[in-house]
Design a protein around this motif. Structure first.
Motif, PDB file in Angstrom:
ATOM      1  N   GLN A   1       0.842  -1.187   0.000  1.00 56.36           N
ATOM      2  CA  GLN A   1       0.000   0.000   0.000  1.00 56.36           C
ATOM      3  C   GLN A   1       0.881   1.241   0.000  1.00 56.36           C
TER       4      GLN A   1
ATOM      5  N   ARG B   1      -3.115   5.457  -1.761  1.00 55.55           N
ATOM      6  CA  ARG B   1      -3.600   4.426  -2.686  1.00 55.55           C
ATOM      7  C   ARG B   1      -4.153   3.240  -1.908  1.00 55.55           C
ATOM      8  N   GLU B   2      -4.962   2.455  -2.580  1.00 50.84           N
ATOM      9  CA  GLU B   2      -5.521   1.265  -1.959  1.00 50.84           C
ATOM     10  C   GLU B   2      -4.462   0.164  -1.898  1.00 50.84           C
TER      11      GLU B   2
ATOM     12  N   GLU C   1      -2.808  -3.185  -2.690  1.00 53.94           N
ATOM     13  CA  GLU C   1      -2.863  -3.985  -3.906  1.00 53.94           C
ATOM     14  C   GLU C   1      -2.074  -5.278  -3.741  1.00 53.94           C
TER      15      GLU C   1
ATOM     16  N   GLU D   1       8.239   3.484  -8.179  1.00 53.65           N
ATOM     17  CA  GLU D   1       6.816   3.156  -8.022  1.00 53.65           C
ATOM     18  C   GLU D   1       6.573   1.904  -7.184  1.00 53.65           C
TER      19      GLU D   1
ATOM     20  N   ALA E   1       6.288   1.517  -1.038  1.00 47.34           N
ATOM     21  CA  ALA E   1       5.034   1.224  -0.341  1.00 47.34           C
ATOM     22  C   ALA E   1       5.351   0.508   0.974  1.00 47.34           C
TER      23      ALA E   1
END
Length: 128
Positions: A38, A42-43, A45, A88, A91
């Motif tokens: 996460q 953002r949710e 994933e 990217e 998280a």
């Protein structure tokens, strides 16, 4: 009491590698395990999952060829080898497992709602 403990997160430059570990304690699970992540705003994933035997694995398309999920010999440990990391990929990474011995539908492996137990997460930060 079931506990999942992740480790191995940290700060790495783009193109680098990290290996995440997740250890399950409290009971012996003969179940699939998965990694989710996460990012801020953002949710959560799905990232990867592995069956009890290790014979079936699933990956998020964007990590295929870069990440590898595996289980330790004791089966209560799961690893996520992350290579060629990108910004990217930054998280919090969570591992999870389920009460079920297997997923009756392969699509369940990617669904966070099908997992019953979760770790506290480990931060992965990839700098550009």
């Amino acid at each position: 009491q079931v506990q999942l403990v992740e480790s191995g997160g940290g700060l790495v430059q783009a193109g680098g590698s990290l290996r995440l570990s997740c250890a399950v304690s409290g009971r012996t699970f003969s179940s699939p395990m998965g990694w989710f992540r996460q990012a801020p705003g953002r949710e959560r994933e799905f990232v990867a999952s592995i069956s009890w035997t290790g014979g079936s694995t699933y990956y998020l398309d964007s990590v295929k060829g870069r990440f590898t999920i595996s289980r330790g010999n004791a089966k209560n440990t799961v690893y996520l080898q992350m290579n060629s990391l990108k910004p990217e990929d930054t998280a919090v990474y969570y591992c999870a497992t389920t009460e079920e011995p297997y997923f009756s539908d392969p699509t369940y492996a990617t669904d966070s709602r099908k997992y019953d137990y979760w770790g506290q997460g480990t931060q992965v930060t990839v700098s550009s």
